[in-house]
Scaffold this active site. Structure first.
Site, PDB file in Angstrom:
ATOM      1  CB  CYS A 165      -1.055   0.045   1.022  1.00  0.00           C
ATOM      2  SG  CYS A 165      -2.090  -1.452   1.234  1.00  0.00           S
ATOM      3  CG  HIS A 305      -1.971   3.872   5.795  1.00  0.00           C
ATOM      4  ND1 HIS A 305      -2.060   3.994   4.434  1.00  0.00           N
ATOM      5  CD2 HIS A 305      -2.265   2.650   6.284  1.00  0.00           C
ATOM      6  CE1 HIS A 305      -2.041   2.439   4.026  1.00  0.00           C
ATOM      7  NE2 HIS A 305      -2.145   1.806   5.361  1.00  0.00           N
ATOM      8  CD  GLU A 316      -1.646   7.240   9.796  1.00  0.00           C
ATOM      9  OE1 GLU A 316      -1.453   8.125   9.102  1.00  0.00           O
ATOM     10  OE2 GLU A 316      -2.631   6.329   9.730  1.00  0.00           O
ATOM     11  CE  LYS A 337      -5.579   3.947   2.469  1.00  0.00           C
ATOM     12  NZ  LYS A 337      -4.696   5.052   2.792  1.00  0.00           N
ATOM     13  CG  HIS A 342      -6.413   0.509   1.411  1.00  0.00           C
ATOM     14  ND1 HIS A 342      -5.602   1.359   0.797  1.00  0.00           N
ATOM     15  CD2 HIS A 342      -5.761  -0.152   2.393  1.00  0.00           C
ATOM     16  CE1 HIS A 342      -4.413   1.024   1.202  1.00  0.00           C
ATOM     17  NE2 HIS A 342      -4.578   0.327   2.353  1.00  0.00           N
ATOM     18  CG  PHE A 403      -0.172  -6.206   3.938  1.00  0.00           C
ATOM     19  CD1 PHE A 403      -0.688  -5.395   5.056  1.00  0.00           C
ATOM     20  CD2 PHE A 403      -1.231  -7.110   3.206  1.00  0.00           C
ATOM     21  CE1 PHE A 403      -2.015  -5.731   5.636  1.00  0.00           C
ATOM     22  CE2 PHE A 403      -2.405  -7.065   3.755  1.00  0.00           C
ATOM     23  CZ  PHE A 403      -3.016  -6.385   4.798  1.00  0.00           C
TER      24      PHE A 403
END
Length: 417
Positions: A165, A305, A316, A337, A342, A403
């Site tokens: 991502c 994010h 975060e 998002k 996403h 990831f």
């Protein structure tokens, strides 16, 4: 050596809430959700039956039919977004040195639908390996950048970044570096993804990563909300034209903003879960500020994010407080998002565009779908919940985490002559 300045002179977007930059921006500031029941395949047996699909898209409206058939959707999306960005940049192609124009694209997965279809066709056949001759070039993650360079004749540096991502943010940072180090004058960068497929939905469902709020898809992506329970899968593309400042000025280009810096880091913790204390997220923002030569108090906002996962949003938020200290409470934080879902490898590109447009228009897009505070997230932070806020934005950071523990952060700032 003296680093060259890098500016943004063109934008293109194909998203679940708008198929052009203007439509995308209108969707963002109006708090539009792109989530809806999946139309691409039968979801009867799937845990999650919705996603943020691109709507009203026909590749043949933009690409010759024969050529479109040689491309996975993720590459089609890349070409369409890039076409808008290139037109926006308004190059005089007769005067453009194409040896000094490159393409660095990002995609976390590449041609997942193509791979899925070819394997399913083989499995459903009689065992004879009858594969499409375009199977491999449709599938590979680098082919979108190849198509872009072929279409426009751009012969400069060309490769694809793959960091889940964080892919398109990494692409943007690399493009920025190639220009400021003198290896190119113009770079096409961004990312695309088309993972709303049987394999994509099935795989993320198996990981328990997706929201299963099938009764109310439009409120399923709810970053920082107490009742968030997974992300909503999206698809699309974002494209940016980066250009050396003097090169842009010399041709009279319209300049959106300047790229201030970029940061990268690794969690070194877990293949899918974030570091619980947000260590990698903290480091990437510190690295980005250091690269830009700015202090925490110089920043006005952070496009987080913010995926709407139970662990990620907490980590975060902790990292932001650690990096910015008391100034964290002066920031406008948001997660787009909540509206787009996403976009995986394309997330960084469209979120950088959102950050750039917030500087241009002086408006911060909202984080929609907030209903209940999470006691694990500091309520004094301004997440721009539910409604866009006007603010003179001079410096914005955009975070992406992937990831594998890959983290990338880019900083954009209002142009100072």
């Amino acid at each position: 050596m003296t680093l060259r300045r890098v500016v943004v002179t063109g934008l293109g977007a194909l998203t679940p809430i708008g198929n052009t930059v203007q439509e995308y921006w209108d969707g963002l500031i109006n708090g539009k959700s792109g989530a809806a029941p999946i139309t691409y395949f039968d979801t009867t047996n799937f845990k999650t039956k919705f996603a943020c699909e691109v709507k009203n898209f026909n590749a043949e409206d933009f690409i010759d039919r024969k050529e479109a058939r040689k491309m996975d959707r993720y590459a089609q999306y890349a070409l369409v977004a890039t076409d808008e960005a290139v037109k926006d940049a308004a190059f005089d192609f007769d005067k453009l040195d194409k040896d000094r124009v490159g393409v660095i694209w990002g995609s976390g997965i590449g041609g997942l639908e193509t791979f899925q279809e070819e394997v399913m066709n083989f499995a459903n056949g009689n065992g004879t390996p009858k594969f499409n001759p375009f199977f491999i070039p449709k599938m590979i993650a680098d082919i979108a950048g190849g198509h872009i360079s072929i279409k426009y004749g751009f012969r400069g540096p060309n490769f694809t970044t793959v960091s889940a991502c964080a892919s398109s943010t990494n692409a943007l940072i690399d493009a920025f570096n190639y220009i400021r180090l003198g290896h190119a004058d113009v770079m096409v960068t961004g990312g695309s993804e088309a993972a709303v497929t049987i394999a994509g939905m099935g795989g993320f469902n198996a990981m328990h990563a997706l929201s299963t709020r099938n009764d109310d898809p439009q409120t399923a992506s709810r970053p920082m909300d107490k009742d968030r329970e997974g992300f909503v899968l999206g698809e699309g593309a974002g494209a940016l034209i980066l250009e050396e400042y003097e090169h842009a000025v010399a041709r009279g280009a319209t300049i959106y903003c300047e790229i201030g810096g970029g940061g990268m880091s690794a969690d070194a913790h877990h293949i899918t879960a974030p570091h619980p204390e947000g260590l990698g997220a903290r480091n990437v923002m510190i690295n980005c500020l250091r690269d830009a030569g700015l202090k925490p108090e110089d920043v006005d906002g952070v496009n987080m994010h913010g995926t709407s996962t139970p662990l990620g949003d907490i980590a975060e938020s902790k990292a932001i407080i650690e990096v910015f200290g008391e100034h964290a409470y002066n920031l406008n934080l948001n997660s787009t998002k909540s509206m787009t879902g996403h976009l995986l490898g394309a997330a960084g590109a469209i979120e950088a565009i959102a950050s750039i447009l917030s500087i241009k228009h002086g408006i911060v897009p909202p984080t929609i779908n907030h209903f209940t505070d999470d006691e694990n997230i500091d309520p004094k932070l301004n997440f721009t919940f539910n409604k866009a806020q006007k603010r003179d934005m001079k410096v914005v950071m955009s975070n992406t985490f992937g990831f594998g523990g890959h983290n990338a952060c880019v900083l954009v700032k209002k142009l100072e002559m």
